[in-house]
Design an enzyme around this catalytic site. Structure first.
Site, PDB file in Angstrom:
ATOM      1  N   ALA A 164       0.573  -1.202  -0.293  1.00  0.00           N
ATOM      2  CA  ALA A 164      -0.318  -0.185  -0.015  1.00  0.00           C
ATOM      3  C   ALA A 164       1.270   1.535   0.031  1.00  0.00           C
ATOM      4  CB  ALA A 164      -1.111   0.012   1.145  1.00  0.00           C
ATOM      5  N   ASP A 165       0.150   2.181  -0.284  1.00  0.00           N
ATOM      6  CA  ASP A 165       1.424   3.161  -0.862  1.00  0.00           C
ATOM      7  C   ASP A 165       0.676   4.533   0.449  1.00  0.00           C
ATOM      8  OD1 ASP A 165       3.354   4.177  -3.329  1.00  0.00           O
ATOM      9  OD2 ASP A 165       2.110   2.215  -3.505  1.00  0.00           O
ATOM     10  N   ARG A 166      -1.135   4.206   0.507  1.00  0.00           N
ATOM     11  CA  ARG A 166      -1.762   4.928   1.514  1.00  0.00           C
ATOM     12  C   ARG A 166      -2.915   4.759   2.029  1.00  0.00           C
ATOM     13  NH1 ARG A 166      -1.751  10.842   2.809  1.00  0.00           N
ATOM     14  NH2 ARG A 166       0.004  11.341   0.970  1.00  0.00           N
TER      15      ARG A 166
END
Length: 374
Positions: free
Chosen positions: A252-254
């Site tokens: 996940a990036d965010r």
């Protein structure tokens, strides 16, 4: 600096006053390390995808500034001037990849460190020393965090699998040693499964248009001698229909406070396919990837990248293949709603749902904070 002859997979090579980043655009055909001298070099390396992966981006940014201030000769300002200098540089670094929350989170934590140091500092070098030490701690902490994610993910997948002794999983993009300080998040879980002898096969998507799966994840899997198969992005649904995978695990990036997750483009498609075929879909990410200020994924800013990445081979670095005059839409990420996610694996444990379609990550974070303060 060239990394040829070094069999250790490291995205980040650091020692006080010196930082080299593995140029991941060249992999798997060339292993070249680029010297990073200051925050400007760090910004360019992140923006141009020399280094990628949310945890690695944050650490590379922090260390690029640490190297810059370590090599300062005669900073003329006061301790307050040093704080202002560092804060401006951190804001600049955050602008390099806006979707990855780890970078903004790291910058905020470092600002707190230097603000605290200012209370007792009498000169600029004390501020710089505090900053450098905090940046180095982030590098070490990330490896520890990744291994914890791997262990929690191992336990979760075994608990929920029909056959806990033989598991095959599908992953997307690159979430291993090349995307972190070492070991990996989603790929770290796969690594843990392999170490325990229960991984039957790992499947990785090519992850167009930048091909992080075929260039980087496949490279790591082969390097670690993990049984693995590369598939086209468009083959994922067929793979699931054939019953070849027991679970899908991505990074996940965010992550918003309700569990909505921004990750590499194509993640949403995989989650939809997994839901249709009754296959659990997991997100593996450190808590630094969670943005509690966002109530849902609708508030996440999705970065759009150059049309060249689709119009040319090798993620925009090779020859042109698209018809001249065609318009291009090239989002780097998409948002997967929490309702499609079975669990979020963190370094502090697995976040599960409370009988509805979303997660309450705020309560999980408060519980963890409360336990750690006892």
């Amino acid at each position: 600096m060239s990394g040829e002859g070094d069999t250790t997979l490291k995205a980040i090579c650091y020692k006080p006053g010196s930082l080299q980043l593995l140029d991941q655009r060249k992999l798997p055909l060339e292993t070249i390390y680029l010297e990073i001298r200051d925050a400007s070099d760090g910004w360019s390396a992140i923006q141009e995808m020399v280094v990628r992966g949310a945890p690695a981006i944050a650490i590379a940014a922090a260390l690029s500034l640490a190297v810059e201030v370590f090599n300062f000769h005669g900073f003329d300002g006061s301790a307050s001037d040093a704080v202002a200098f560092l804060e401006n540089k951190l804001d600049y670094l955050v602008s390099s990849r806006p979707t990855a929350v780890n970078l903004a989170d790291a910058a905020l934590k470092l600002k707190h460190v230097i603000a605290k140091a200012l209370a007792t500092a009498t000169e600029a070098k004390s501020i710089f020393k505090a900053y450098i030490e905090a940046s180095e701690d982030m590098l070490e902490d990330d490896v520890v965090s990744n291994k914890a994610i791997g262990n929690f993910g191992l336990s979760l997948l075994r608990q929920q699998a029909k056959n806990p002794d033989k598991l095959s999983v599908l992953t997307h993009c690159n979430t291993g040693s090349l995307a972190t300080a070492g070991y990996g998040t989603a790929l770290g879980v796969i690594r843990a499964l392999h170490t325990q002898g229960i991984l039957e096969r790992a499947y990785c998507t090519e992850t167009r248009p930048f091909n992080q799966g075929s260039r980087l994840t496949a490279f790591e899997l082969v390097h670690e001698k993990i049984p693995a198969t590369l598939i086209a992005d468009s083959a994922a649904a067929a793979l699931m229909k054939d019953g070849r995978v027991d679970g899908v695990i991505v990074g996940a990036d965010r992550v918003a406070s309700n569990g909505d997750t921004a990750n590499k483009i194509g993640t949403y498609s995989l989650a939809l396919c997994a839901k249709h075929h009754g296959i659990p879909f997991y997100v593996a990410a450190p808590l630094t990837s969670v943005d509690l200020s966002l109530s849902s994924g609708k508030e996440i800013v999705i970065e759009e990248r150059s049309p060249k990445e689709l119009m040319h081979t090798h993620g925009g670095l090779g020859e042109r293949i698209a018809a001249p005059g065609i318009s291009v839409w090239n989002p780097a990420f998409d948002m997967t709603p929490a309702e499609l996610i079975a669990g979020i694996i963190t370094e502090k444990g697995v976040i599960t749902k409370n009988g509805n379609d979303t997660f309450d990550i705020s309560s999980f974070a408060k519980k963890i904070t409360g336990n750690s303060s006892r």
